[in-house]
Design an enzyme around this catalytic site. Structure first.
Site, short mmCIF file in Angstrom:
data_model
loop_
_atom_site.label_atom_id
_atom_site.label_comp_id
_atom_site.label_asym_id
_atom_site.label_seq_id
_atom_site.Cartn_x
_atom_site.Cartn_y
_atom_site.Cartn_z
N GLU A 166 4.17 -0.66 -2.73
CA GLU A 166 4.39 0.45 -1.80
C GLU A 166 4.86 -0.15 -0.48
O GLU A 166 4.69 -1.33 -0.24
CB GLU A 166 3.09 1.21 -1.53
CG GLU A 166 2.48 1.89 -2.74
CD GLU A 166 1.08 2.41 -2.41
OE1 GLU A 166 0.97 3.34 -1.58
OE2 GLU A 166 0.10 1.90 -2.98
N LYS A 168 4.50 -1.06 3.35
CA LYS A 168 3.38 -1.27 4.27
C LYS A 168 3.75 -0.59 5.58
O LYS A 168 4.67 -1.02 6.26
CB LYS A 168 3.14 -2.76 4.50
CG LYS A 168 1.97 -3.01 5.43
CD LYS A 168 1.72 -4.49 5.66
CE LYS A 168 0.41 -4.72 6.40
NZ LYS A 168 0.17 -3.80 7.51
N ARG A 214 -4.84 2.40 9.72
CA ARG A 214 -5.50 2.79 8.49
C ARG A 214 -6.55 3.85 8.82
O ARG A 214 -7.36 3.66 9.74
CB ARG A 214 -6.17 1.55 7.92
CG ARG A 214 -6.90 1.74 6.61
CD ARG A 214 -5.94 1.61 5.47
NE ARG A 214 -6.60 1.73 4.18
CZ ARG A 214 -7.09 0.71 3.51
NH1 ARG A 214 -7.05 -0.51 4.02
NH2 ARG A 214 -7.64 0.88 2.32
N ARG A 218 -10.55 2.31 10.40
CA ARG A 218 -10.96 1.31 9.42
C ARG A 218 -12.37 0.81 9.66
O ARG A 218 -13.07 0.39 8.76
CB ARG A 218 -9.98 0.14 9.51
CG ARG A 218 -9.84 -0.64 8.25
CD ARG A 218 -8.92 -1.79 8.50
NE ARG A 218 -9.66 -2.89 9.09
CZ ARG A 218 -9.14 -4.06 9.38
NH1 ARG A 218 -7.87 -4.27 9.16
NH2 ARG A 218 -9.87 -5.02 9.89
N GLU A 237 -2.42 6.06 5.88
CA GLU A 237 -1.95 5.49 7.13
C GLU A 237 -1.66 6.62 8.10
O GLU A 237 -0.99 7.59 7.74
CB GLU A 237 -0.66 4.68 6.87
CG GLU A 237 -0.29 3.75 7.98
CD GLU A 237 -1.02 2.40 7.86
OE1 GLU A 237 -1.84 2.22 6.93
OE2 GLU A 237 -0.77 1.53 8.73
N LYS A 278 -0.94 -7.80 1.06
CA LYS A 278 0.06 -7.29 2.01
C LYS A 278 1.10 -8.39 2.18
O LYS A 278 0.76 -9.57 2.28
CB LYS A 278 -0.58 -6.90 3.34
CG LYS A 278 -1.44 -7.96 3.97
CD LYS A 278 -2.12 -7.42 5.21
CE LYS A 278 -3.14 -8.43 5.74
NZ LYS A 278 -3.97 -7.89 6.80
#
Lengths: 336, 529
Positions: free
Chosen positions: B225, B227, B232, B247, B272, B396
């Site tokens: 996907e 980033k 977050r 987060r 996100e 990531k």
């Protein structure tokens, strides 16, 4: 009313503040032919002048820092003394800042100005207390020239350090303090609070402490930190220059509690910036109350402000009917 | 009150998490109910004292200290509570202060007109450090003592020897002063009921993708996907309430009322948070304008409406999905999104890739995006949703940086309307123990940031040279630029093309800024590729 006003015969030049008829500078930033030095801190006392007039103690401090040949010639003066130079009457009085710190009152043709250098008003076992001198113009520092700067009684701050030492007896207590003045005052105040264990010194402190002792100031037992005792300083007080608090030297000590003795520690963000665990608000400069009290004690109709946060003190002075202006020294040039 | 003030003061000057936890635990053990519960509430930001406002504090000090001196002091100190704490006319501090519970209780029940006199009388009895702590009760900007809500819950877990998830679950069934919470933690009472309340679920995090082990990244095992370069968030909507968590478990819902209004379902989503600008996704800089705004005005919301890119689903009504695999959860999420379609929410798209090269091309393509994407994410198709940063599950893979973290060295006053501000910045990178200047930039920040920078520079000046100030080497800028080339005309040997300040890293220590070698590695690369 002064016959000739000091503003007519005092100039600020690139070298520093200049007395025209006397042909000398006060605490000049660059080498000059003739200088009056208020005290031994490096931003006031520099090496390389032709002739230096200062107190015996200040001359000794300069010799200790720069070597015996720091000036071509010297002239030692003492508190209470008066002398005449090129028609200027110079009176010397203690400023209460550090050992040997002096104020100079210059009188010329009926006008007078007192340069107080850096000063404080509270008692300090390492130097004589500030004495107000009457004058037409009083030149004051403004290092802590904001009303948020109030230094608590030093006994309270020393108490904080001793309390932390009780709480963390297995950790070395590393205190950042200027090598000249602050360090010795701190030690004397620790002694007064009944702390009689040896105090350990960073190498940069040793010579000046010895000099203070030679002038009869009792520091008790002091030892330099060395490779033999470095690992055995748990529960001991170690004093170092502020710049050494976080350098490699400090990291070789055992898990130190980091303290810092400075008037700036009043402001949380400042203490945090320096990653200090234990901020000690101890200063050899006048706090806001001392600054304003001094203006009122002296009662000089005109105030020149230098060194630091002039704006608030100028505002205070104008609120209280003093004529006040900033004496802009090049080295502190704040804003145009 | 006195022990609470001492706690805040100690927390402020304590740097490590273990030491902070120790202080909090000692306080909780030594302090009775309901004082400790109020203390927790104040630190967690869950206690509202509507009558105790910033404006009230400003009025109180204005009637005691000359306004010019207040302004000059505030400029220097930078925080109202501390400024007033220092400026308040000194009295002999009282031998004893009322308990925290008594103070909070009085502030909650006093008629509004009585609050100023009560606050003034308390300030009169206190030391400067106590006044600072007391005034924090009235500040809406958080305490800034380095304790997050999540960290506090970890401490409570330690205090009661419970799992932190139990605390999260219990937290929403209780309210200040948390007497029943402490009763349960001390094994004196039942767990507070909370099944339908919007508690925080610990987040699953990704590891950076390292060079070794790249061969494991195949389309069969990993889903890819974008980033996104936002923050977050976890959207928790239960029958008993809703919340938007960062987060770290801080509820930031208050800053995003537009988003909360769209949350009308029973589920827990992971995604996100970004903002839209002119009809497309905005950059992190755009988002920053909305972060930390406790009460954003309508204009700001309309200009930068919040958007959520949803990429995972932890709970669908009463069904906990965290034990399912990523692929299974994704299936649930897609079906759920198709059915519910919350406004402002979009599904994170799955990127097609047939081999590793194709994936690399996706990553490079992310450079072209307007700044809302900063690389690709890789998620193992069979990974359950696990708290923490489990190895080998999620990766990531950020795009190559054409940014460096540089240290501010000199600042120069600007021109025109910026003439009273230090707005032109020279920054450098480390080479050995020295900083080498690499460039100069004078935009990329907002006016509010410029003011902050100007303050910082004035307080951190080492030397002045006419209009230029040399500053303490302590502030880090993330500097973005189009290219770097060798240059004989520059002292560092490098010239940046089109440098601008992309972020101000107030949080980053200067010694962690980049080195000259990091810049050298970017030589000749031009963006966009």
């Amino acid at each position: 009313m002064a016959l000739t006003h000091p503003r007519d015969w005092i100039l600020t030049r690139p070298e520093g503040v200049y007395c025209v008829p006397g042909d000398f500078y006060i605490d000049p930033a660059r080498p000059v032919a003739r200088a009056l030095i208020t005290h031994g801190h490096a931003d006031h006392a520099r090496a390389g002048h032709g002739n230096v007039l200062a107190t015996t103690e200040t001359l000794a401090i300069m010799a200790c820092r720069y070597g015996a040949d720091f000036a071509a010639s010297t002239q030692a003066v003492a508190y209470g003394e008066s002398l005449n130079h090129n028609g200027i009457d110079i009176t010397i009085a203690p400023a209460g800042h550090i050992l040997g710190s002096a104020q100079y009152r210059l009188s010329y043709q009926g006008g007078s100005v007192t340069f107080s250098g850096d000063y404080k008003r509270r008692a300090d076992p390492t130097c004589e207390g500030f004495e107000p001198l009457e004058a037409d113009v009083f030149v004051t520092e403004a290092t802590f020239g904001l009303p948020v700067f109030i230094h608590p009684p030093i006994e309270e701050e020393i108490g904080k350090l001793l309390c932390s030492l009780d709480q963390f007896p297995d950790r070395c207590h590393l205190v950042g303090a200027y090598a000249l003045g602050k360090a010795q005052r701190l030690i004397c105040q620790l002694r007064r609070a009944g702390y009689d264990a040896p105090v350990y010194l960073h190498g940069a402190m040793v010579r000046l402490c010895r000099l203070y002792q030679e002038f009869g100031i009792d520091l008790g037992t002091v030892f330099p930190v060395d490779d033999n005792n470095r690992q055995r300083l748990a529960g001991q007080i170690v004093i170092c220059p502020p710049s050494a608090l976080h350098d490699r030297w400090a990291s070789r000590l055992n898990e130190p509690v980091t303290a810092m003795a400075s008037g700036w520690m009043r402001i949380r963000a400042r203490a945090k910036q320096r990653a200090v665990d234990l901020p000690l608000i101890i200063s050899d400069h006048a706090d806001w109350n001392e600054l304003t009290q001094t203006l009122n004690d002296i009662g000089a109709p005109e105030i020149w402000v230098t060194h630091g946060r002039e704006e608030a003190l100028l505002h205070y002075a104008s609120l209280h009917q003093y004529r006040a202006s900033a004496l802009s020294l090049l080295r502190d040039d704040e804003d145009d | 009150m006195r022990s609470f003030a001492r706690l805040l003061d100690r927390l402020f000057y304590t740097y490590g998490n273990n030491a902070k936890a120790r202080l909090l635990l000692d306080y909780l053990r030594a302090t009775p109910d309901p004082d400790r519960g109020y203390a927790i509430a104040i630190i967690a930001g869950t206690l509202e004292l509507p009558g105790f406002k910033r404006s009230l504090v400003r009025d109180l000090i204005a009637s005691r200290v000359d306004p010019v001196l207040v302004d000059l002091s505030y400029d220097y100190v930078g925080e109202l509570a501390e400024t007033v704490a220092h400026l308040w006319p000194a009295n002999q501090p009282a031998a004893t202060l009322p308990s925290l519970a008594e103070i909070v209780g009085t502030l909650l029940t006093l008629p509004k007109s009585g609050v100023p006199d009560y606050v003034a009388a308390r300030l009169d009895d206190m030391t400067s450090a106590e006044r600072w702590a007391f005034l924090k009760l009235g500040s809406r900007g958080g305490l800034r003592v380095g304790v997050s809500a999540r960290f506090l819950k970890q401490v409570l877990a330690q205090f009661g020897d419970r799992d932190v998830q139990e605390i999260e679950t219990a937290w929403h069934g209780v309210a200040p002063p948390y007497v029943e919470l402490f009763a349960w933690l001390e094994r004196r009472g039942e767990a507070p009921a909370s099944a339908d309340l919007p508690f925080f679920h610990p987040v699953m995090l990704a590891q950076p993708l390292e060079a070794q082990g790249l061969e494991r990244i195949t389309p069969a095992t990993y889903a890819a996907e974008w980033k996104y370069d936002g923050i977050r968030v976890q959207i928790v909507a239960r029958t008993g309430g809703k919340a938007i968590y960062s987060r770290t478990g801080d509820d930031i819902g208050g800053s995003f009322p537009d988003l909360l209004a769209a949350v009308d379902f029973d589920a827990v989503l992971d995604g996100e948070l970004l903002v839209a600008k002119d009809g497309r996704l905005g950059s992190f800089n755009d988002l920053q304008q909305r972060l930390n705004r406790k009460k954003p005005d309508r204009q700001l919301i309309e200009r930068l409406p919040a958007r959520i890119i949803v990429y995972d689903m932890l709970r669908d009504a009463h069904r906990d999905l965290r034990g399912l695999t990523f692929s299974e959860r994704r299936g649930c999420l897609e079906a759920w999104m198709a059915r519910i379609r919350p406004s402002g929410f979009a599904l994170s798209s799955i990127l097609d890739f047939k081999d590793f090269d194709a994936l690399s091309r996706h990553r490079l393509a992310s450079t072209d995006a307007e700044g809302s994407v900063e690389g690709v994410m890789l998620k193992r198709r069979d990974s359950p949703y696990l708290a923490g940063r489990p190895a080998g599950m999620w990766y990531k893979w950020k795009r190559d940086p054409r940014v460096v973290d540089a240290v501010l060295m000199y600042a120069q006053r600007g021109h025109g309307k910026r003439s009273s501000y230090y707005s032109d910045y020279t920054f450098g990178l480390w080479q050995g123990d020295a900083l080498l200047p690499i460039g100069k930039a004078y935009f990329g920040f907002t006016d509010a940031e410029l003011k902050q920078l100007d303050q910082w520079i004035r307080h951190n000046t080492l030397k002045s040279f006419g209009p230029v100030r040399e500053v303490t080497k302590a502030l880090v800028f993330e500097v973005a630029f189009d290219a770097v080339n060798r240059s004989a005309r520059h002292k560092s040997g490098f010239a940046l093309r089109f440098p601008r300040i992309s972020r101000i890293r107030w949080d980053k220590p200067a010694n962690e800024a980049d080195r000259m070698a990091n810049l050298e590695a970017l030589l000749g690369s031009t963006a966009p590729r």
